[in-house]
Write an enzyme that holds these catalytic residues in place. Structure first.
Site, PDB file in Angstrom:
ATOM      1  N   ARG A  25       0.918  -1.219   0.073  1.00  0.00           N
ATOM      2  CA  ARG A  25       0.103  -0.098   0.144  1.00  0.00           C
ATOM      3  C   ARG A  25       1.069   1.406   0.017  1.00  0.00           C
ATOM      4  NH1 ARG A  25      -2.982  -0.182   5.107  1.00  0.00           N
ATOM      5  NH2 ARG A  25      -4.352   1.580   4.425  1.00  0.00           N
ATOM      6  N   SER A  27       0.824   4.043   2.063  1.00  0.00           N
ATOM      7  CA  SER A  27       0.684   4.935   3.051  1.00  0.00           C
ATOM      8  C   SER A  27       2.045   5.082   3.648  1.00  0.00           C
ATOM      9  CB  SER A  27      -0.248   4.516   4.180  1.00  0.00           C
ATOM     10  OG  SER A  27       0.531   3.178   4.685  1.00  0.00           O
ATOM     11  N   ASP A  98      -3.963  -7.386   9.318  1.00  0.00           N
ATOM     12  CA  ASP A  98      -4.667  -7.015   8.159  1.00  0.00           C
ATOM     13  C   ASP A  98      -4.889  -8.072   7.344  1.00  0.00           C
ATOM     14  OD1 ASP A  98      -5.097  -4.217   8.912  1.00  0.00           O
ATOM     15  OD2 ASP A  98      -3.333  -3.643   7.686  1.00  0.00           O
ATOM     16  N   ARG A 169     -10.746   7.290  10.671  1.00  0.00           N
ATOM     17  CA  ARG A 169     -10.039   6.703   9.308  1.00  0.00           C
ATOM     18  C   ARG A 169      -8.947   7.562   8.810  1.00  0.00           C
ATOM     19  NH1 ARG A 169     -12.937   3.350   6.309  1.00  0.00           N
ATOM     20  NH2 ARG A 169     -10.692   2.789   5.434  1.00  0.00           N
ATOM     21  N   GLY A 170      -8.096   7.087   7.917  1.00  0.00           N
ATOM     22  CA  GLY A 170      -6.873   7.547   7.371  1.00  0.00           C
ATOM     23  C   GLY A 170      -5.761   7.089   8.036  1.00  0.00           C
ATOM     24  N   ASN A 171      -4.623   7.679   7.300  1.00  0.00           N
ATOM     25  CA  ASN A 171      -3.365   7.241   7.696  1.00  0.00           C
ATOM     26  C   ASN A 171      -2.916   7.818   9.302  1.00  0.00           C
ATOM     27  OD1 ASN A 171      -2.325   9.951   7.367  1.00  0.00           O
ATOM     28  ND2 ASN A 171      -1.941   9.374   5.348  1.00  0.00           N
TER      29      ASN A 171
END
Length: 221
Positions: A25, A27, A98, A169-171
């Site tokens: 990913r 991030s 995850d 939510r979000g990094n």
């Protein structure tokens, strides 16, 4: 070849490097983890060529809906798994928490790296150098706590039904920004990710597993 015949190798010819493509990913935390794995691969095999390919997952795109309502943890790995099955990447680097328990046919869990601190981190706002809430047990009545985890929400409300749990939510950087803006009184994140990104001094308290049980595999890559 006859047993007595010696095979000669022309060492003047260049040896083509083996290339490995890591799917990750995009991030900052995901790239940190991919770079960490890349460094260890190169330590073992210095002649290896390692490329990191960023892949945007469904979980990265859907930020306004609780994860439990749109598919849970598999949202962060599906597109990367598909890229592996198409042969576009050779391996994937994930936070172990995850990764779904069932993997698609043709893929397997190749390795689990040394585990970082598996506990959850309680993080309250700072006023100057002081935390506004000094301990997890001192959370005031009706406080607003941010988390994206159904597991954390359920355990928090079991202990403290007076708390208001809001989706976060979000990094990691985005979550700290929302906390500092006053959208929450405190947030709960995985200690491992906070440490890896250099935010360890923001941790108010590492929560004992006797209070909040961490996710399976949390802290492992």
């Amino acid at each position: 070849m006859h047993p007595k015949t010696k095979k000669t190798i022309d060492r003047s010819l260049p040896v083509k490097k083996k290339k490995v493509v890591i799917g990750s990913r995009g991030s900052r935390l995901a790239i940190w983890q991919a770079e960490w794995v890349k460094a260890r691969l190169l330590h073992i095999a210095p002649d290896l060529e390692v490329e990191i390919k960023k892949i945007k997952t469904t979980g990265d795109k859907i930020l306004d809906v609780p994860l439990a309502k749109v598919g849970g943890k598999g949202l962060f790995v599906k597109e990367i798994e598909e890229a592996m099955l198409r042969g576009e990447v050779d391996l994937a680097v994930h936070s172990m928490k995850d990764v779904p328990t069932m993997l698609p046919q043709g893929l397997h869990l190749g390795a689990v790296c040394s585990r970082e601190d598996p506990r959850d981190a309680f993080i309250s706002r700072k006023k100057g150098e002081e935390f506004t809430i000094r301990e997890f047990r001192e959370i005031p009545e009706g406080a607003v706590i941010g988390t994206s985890s159904l597991r954390r929400s359920c355990q928090l409300l079991h202990m403290r039904p007076d708390l208001k749990i809001l989706q976060l939510r979000g990094n990691v950087d985005t979550r700290f920004r929302k906390l500092d803006e006053g959208q929450f009184d405190a947030i709960i994140l995985a200690t491992a990710g906070v440490k890896r990104l250099g935010w360890e001094e923001r941790i108010t308290e590492r929560i004992s597993p006797e209070l909040i049980l961490p996710a399976i595999g949390q802290g492992a890559i």
